[in-house]
Write a protein that holds these residues in place. Sequence first.
Motif, PDB file in Angstrom:
ATOM      1  N   VAL A  14      24.154  40.103  17.270  1.00  0.00           N
ATOM      2  CA  VAL A  14      25.777  39.991  17.546  1.00  0.00           C
ATOM      3  C   VAL A  14      26.151  38.600  17.079  1.00  0.00           C
ATOM      4  O   VAL A  14      25.610  37.763  17.069  1.00  0.00           O
ATOM      5  CB  VAL A  14      25.881  39.888  18.860  1.00  0.00           C
ATOM      6  N   LYS A  15      27.080  38.761  16.111  1.00  0.00           N
ATOM      7  CA  LYS A  15      28.038  37.625  15.693  1.00  0.00           C
ATOM      8  C   LYS A  15      29.443  37.819  15.821  1.00  0.00           C
ATOM      9  O   LYS A  15      30.010  38.784  15.177  1.00  0.00           O
ATOM     10  CB  LYS A  15      27.651  37.291  14.207  1.00  0.00           C
ATOM     11  N   ASP A  16      29.921  36.796  16.724  1.00  0.00           N
ATOM     12  CA  ASP A  16      31.279  37.013  17.096  1.00  0.00           C
ATOM     13  C   ASP A  16      31.979  35.877  16.666  1.00  0.00           C
ATOM     14  O   ASP A  16      31.713  35.003  17.122  1.00  0.00           O
ATOM     15  CB  ASP A  16      31.395  37.198  18.697  1.00  0.00           C
ATOM     16  N   TYR A  17      33.016  36.176  15.781  1.00  0.00           N
ATOM     17  CA  TYR A  17      33.815  35.084  15.206  1.00  0.00           C
ATOM     18  C   TYR A  17      35.200  35.097  16.161  1.00  0.00           C
ATOM     19  O   TYR A  17      36.299  35.850  15.554  1.00  0.00           O
ATOM     20  CB  TYR A  17      34.295  35.358  13.810  1.00  0.00           C
ATOM     21  N   TYR A  18      35.172  34.474  17.239  1.00  0.00           N
ATOM     22  CA  TYR A  18      36.441  34.499  18.164  1.00  0.00           C
ATOM     23  C   TYR A  18      36.989  35.495  18.130  1.00  0.00           C
ATOM     24  O   TYR A  18      38.441  35.815  17.883  1.00  0.00           O
ATOM     25  CB  TYR A  18      37.174  33.170  17.430  1.00  0.00           C
ATOM     26  N   GLY A  19      36.418  36.815  18.676  1.00  0.00           N
ATOM     27  CA  GLY A  19      36.960  37.789  19.018  1.00  0.00           C
ATOM     28  C   GLY A  19      36.962  38.932  17.877  1.00  0.00           C
ATOM     29  O   GLY A  19      37.095  40.168  18.290  1.00  0.00           O
ATOM     30  N   HIS A  20      36.405  38.521  16.685  1.00  0.00           N
ATOM     31  CA  HIS A  20      36.200  39.566  15.787  1.00  0.00           C
ATOM     32  C   HIS A  20      34.662  39.845  15.593  1.00  0.00           C
ATOM     33  O   HIS A  20      33.977  39.035  15.358  1.00  0.00           O
ATOM     34  CB  HIS A  20      36.554  39.088  14.263  1.00  0.00           C
ATOM     35  N   VAL A  21      34.181  40.888  15.772  1.00  0.00           N
ATOM     36  CA  VAL A  21      32.422  41.050  16.039  1.00  0.00           C
ATOM     37  C   VAL A  21      32.227  41.605  14.645  1.00  0.00           C
ATOM     38  O   VAL A  21      32.367  42.643  14.134  1.00  0.00           O
ATOM     39  CB  VAL A  21      32.028  42.166  16.945  1.00  0.00           C
ATOM     40  N   ALA A  22      31.534  40.524  13.807  1.00  0.00           N
ATOM     41  CA  ALA A  22      31.082  40.971  12.777  1.00  0.00           C
ATOM     42  C   ALA A  22      29.867  41.868  12.469  1.00  0.00           C
ATOM     43  O   ALA A  22      29.502  42.577  11.595  1.00  0.00           O
ATOM     44  CB  ALA A  22      30.917  39.793  11.638  1.00  0.00           C
ATOM     45  N   VAL A  23      29.005  41.463  13.409  1.00  0.00           N
ATOM     46  CA  VAL A  23      27.593  41.960  13.497  1.00  0.00           C
ATOM     47  C   VAL A  23      27.504  42.507  14.960  1.00  0.00           C
ATOM     48  O   VAL A  23      27.730  41.715  16.132  1.00  0.00           O
ATOM     49  CB  VAL A  23      26.443  41.335  13.180  1.00  0.00           C
ATOM     50  N   ASP A  24      27.403  43.763  15.061  1.00  0.00           N
ATOM     51  CA  ASP A  24      27.421  44.553  16.687  1.00  0.00           C
ATOM     52  C   ASP A  24      26.153  45.047  17.181  1.00  0.00           C
ATOM     53  O   ASP A  24      25.708  46.110  16.713  1.00  0.00           O
ATOM     54  CB  ASP A  24      28.690  45.274  16.657  1.00  0.00           C
ATOM     55  N   ASP A  25      25.135  44.309  17.803  1.00  0.00           N
ATOM     56  CA  ASP A  25      24.126  44.748  18.415  1.00  0.00           C
ATOM     57  C   ASP A  25      23.088  45.538  17.406  1.00  0.00           C
ATOM     58  O   ASP A  25      22.849  46.578  17.579  1.00  0.00           O
ATOM     59  CB  ASP A  25      24.400  45.756  19.559  1.00  0.00           C
ATOM     60  N   LEU A  26      22.933  44.754  16.314  1.00  0.00           N
ATOM     61  CA  LEU A  26      22.069  45.413  15.091  1.00  0.00           C
ATOM     62  C   LEU A  26      20.769  45.075  15.468  1.00  0.00           C
ATOM     63  O   LEU A  26      20.163  44.057  15.638  1.00  0.00           O
ATOM     64  CB  LEU A  26      22.555  44.794  13.850  1.00  0.00           C
ATOM     65  N   SER A  27      19.900  46.190  15.111  1.00  0.00           N
ATOM     66  CA  SER A  27      18.340  46.060  15.130  1.00  0.00           C
ATOM     67  C   SER A  27      17.880  46.886  14.126  1.00  0.00           C
ATOM     68  O   SER A  27      18.331  48.159  13.885  1.00  0.00           O
ATOM     69  CB  SER A  27      18.020  46.704  16.634  1.00  0.00           C
ATOM     70  N   PHE A  28      16.712  46.369  13.441  1.00  0.00           N
ATOM     71  CA  PHE A  28      16.069  46.977  12.518  1.00  0.00           C
ATOM     72  C   PHE A  28      14.970  46.342  12.011  1.00  0.00           C
ATOM     73  O   PHE A  28      14.825  44.977  12.493  1.00  0.00           O
ATOM     74  CB  PHE A  28      16.831  47.439  11.109  1.00  0.00           C
ATOM     75  N   THR A  29      13.979  46.741  11.509  1.00  0.00           N
ATOM     76  CA  THR A  29      12.788  46.216  11.269  1.00  0.00           C
ATOM     77  C   THR A  29      12.200  46.729   9.685  1.00  0.00           C
ATOM     78  O   THR A  29      12.409  47.685   9.276  1.00  0.00           O
ATOM     79  CB  THR A  29      11.251  46.579  11.804  1.00  0.00           C
ATOM     80  N   VAL A  30      11.937  45.415   8.908  1.00  0.00           N
ATOM     81  CA  VAL A  30      11.338  45.850   7.363  1.00  0.00           C
ATOM     82  C   VAL A  30      10.094  45.441   7.320  1.00  0.00           C
ATOM     83  O   VAL A  30       9.437  44.261   7.676  1.00  0.00           O
ATOM     84  CB  VAL A  30      12.234  44.891   6.436  1.00  0.00           C
ATOM     85  N   GLU A  31       9.140  46.300   6.993  1.00  0.00           N
ATOM     86  CA  GLU A  31       7.759  46.160   7.075  1.00  0.00           C
ATOM     87  C   GLU A  31       7.247  45.801   5.854  1.00  0.00           C
ATOM     88  O   GLU A  31       7.985  45.653   4.938  1.00  0.00           O
ATOM     89  CB  GLU A  31       7.108  47.550   7.125  1.00  0.00           C
ATOM     90  N   PRO A  32       6.111  44.844   6.003  1.00  0.00           N
ATOM     91  CA  PRO A  32       5.501  44.232   4.982  1.00  0.00           C
ATOM     92  C   PRO A  32       5.423  45.128   3.459  1.00  0.00           C
ATOM     93  O   PRO A  32       4.896  46.410   3.719  1.00  0.00           O
ATOM     94  CB  PRO A  32       4.089  43.785   5.386  1.00  0.00           C
ATOM     95  N   GLY A  33       5.607  44.620   2.351  1.00  0.00           N
ATOM     96  CA  GLY A  33       5.641  45.288   1.027  1.00  0.00           C
ATOM     97  C   GLY A  33       6.686  46.283   0.765  1.00  0.00           C
ATOM     98  O   GLY A  33       6.801  47.002  -0.189  1.00  0.00           O
ATOM     99  N   GLU A  34       7.639  46.469   1.873  1.00  0.00           N
ATOM    100  CA  GLU A  34       8.838  47.392   1.335  1.00  0.00           C
ATOM    101  C   GLU A  34       9.923  46.771   0.577  1.00  0.00           C
ATOM    102  O   GLU A  34      10.138  45.425   0.685  1.00  0.00           O
ATOM    103  CB  GLU A  34       9.349  47.794   2.694  1.00  0.00           C
ATOM    104  N   ILE A  35      10.572  47.630  -0.292  1.00  0.00           N
ATOM    105  CA  ILE A  35      11.856  47.182  -0.664  1.00  0.00           C
ATOM    106  C   ILE A  35      12.904  48.143   0.097  1.00  0.00           C
ATOM    107  O   ILE A  35      12.991  48.997  -0.180  1.00  0.00           O
ATOM    108  CB  ILE A  35      12.108  47.524  -2.355  1.00  0.00           C
ATOM    109  N   VAL A  36      13.833  47.358   0.977  1.00  0.00           N
ATOM    110  CA  VAL A  36      14.676  47.907   1.532  1.00  0.00           C
ATOM    111  C   VAL A  36      16.245  47.833   1.075  1.00  0.00           C
ATOM    112  O   VAL A  36      16.651  46.304   1.035  1.00  0.00           O
ATOM    113  CB  VAL A  36      14.673  47.492   3.141  1.00  0.00           C
ATOM    114  N   GLY A  37      16.992  48.584   0.837  1.00  0.00           N
ATOM    115  CA  GLY A  37      18.367  48.502   0.479  1.00  0.00           C
ATOM    116  C   GLY A  37      19.115  48.410   1.711  1.00  0.00           C
ATOM    117  O   GLY A  37      19.063  49.164   2.615  1.00  0.00           O
ATOM    118  N   PHE A  38      20.061  47.482   1.751  1.00  0.00           N
ATOM    119  CA  PHE A  38      21.055  46.958   2.637  1.00  0.00           C
ATOM    120  C   PHE A  38      22.469  47.299   2.350  1.00  0.00           C
ATOM    121  O   PHE A  38      23.023  46.630   1.312  1.00  0.00           O
ATOM    122  CB  PHE A  38      20.720  45.466   2.976  1.00  0.00           C
TER     123      PHE A  38
END
Length: 326
Positions: free
Chosen positions: A8-32
């Motif tokens: 979570v990243k909250d900029y004084y009331g603006h939530v830029a990242v909201d309860d985000l979870s993910f895993t990138v495994e070794p050797g993968e190329i993952v597009g974001f």
Amino acid sequence: MIEVRNLVKDYYGHVAVDDLSFTVEPGEIVGFLGPNGAGKSTTMNIITGYISCTSGQAIVNGYDVFDEPEKAKKSIGYLPEQPPIYPDMKVYEYLMFVAELKKVPKKDRAQMINDIMNLTKIADVSEKLIKYLSKGYKQRVGLAGAIVGYPEILILDEPTVGLDPNQIIEIRELIKSLSKKHTILLSSHIMQEVSAVCDKIIIINEGKLIAYDTPANIGRMIEASKELIVTVKGNMTMIQSLVDGMEGIRHVRYEKVSDEEVGMVIKMEENVDIRENLFAVMAKASCPILEMHIHKLTLEEIFLILTHDRDSARKYKEKMTEEVAE
């Protein structure tokens, strides 16, 4: 490996990242992926330790970015959208400076930098001032700086932005080759680029995780029904009478291609395939099928559906949850 847990990243009331979870495994190329303002750059800045989070964890190569920042950062090579290069330094001089910052042993620096310059194809400009280089070469220098020290993980934010088509192809091929020794998290707005180089994609919107899978699996799960594209030789009135009476069809859009050809976009019911039945019906009526194929969603279409259609995004999440449970 990259592991993001309930970030979570909250900029004084603006939530830029909201309860985000993910895993990138070794050797993968993952597009974001995500629309502007979705929280991609904020998430990358947290993972790389540039900014703190409000809550949650970012773990890189087994090290918590905030509890063991030096060990975590040593595992990361980061290329921001604007490469942090010094224009008044020569290319070789700059890479030596980066090697010193990354505490590469002195005895290894020269060979490592020469190898990396050859890998990124900047050896021919090694003695030039960076400010006189083209945009493409500057991007390569930034990427070379990220590779210095051979970190296990590369985080690349819009690595081909502003490049010409030839330079884009070269950078894509370079990224593919780097995956043999590095885990790569790649942010981009160019869907063809993500399709060309990434094993999986993460899609976020408004700071929340919308999807994380291969493009093919995401496309399969969000298709409420399939579209069948058909061109038939025959009379419009006759074709309509034949098709409108068939089972398994949700909707048909007809188009007159020519005096003797009728085009159709047939929306089939979920988990129904009418192709064999349609072929038999048309053959019996002596109306030959000139073209027939199922429309496959492009990554761009998938992205637009999941970031603009809340209902489709919800249904995808439900299906994803069901598959994980099974």
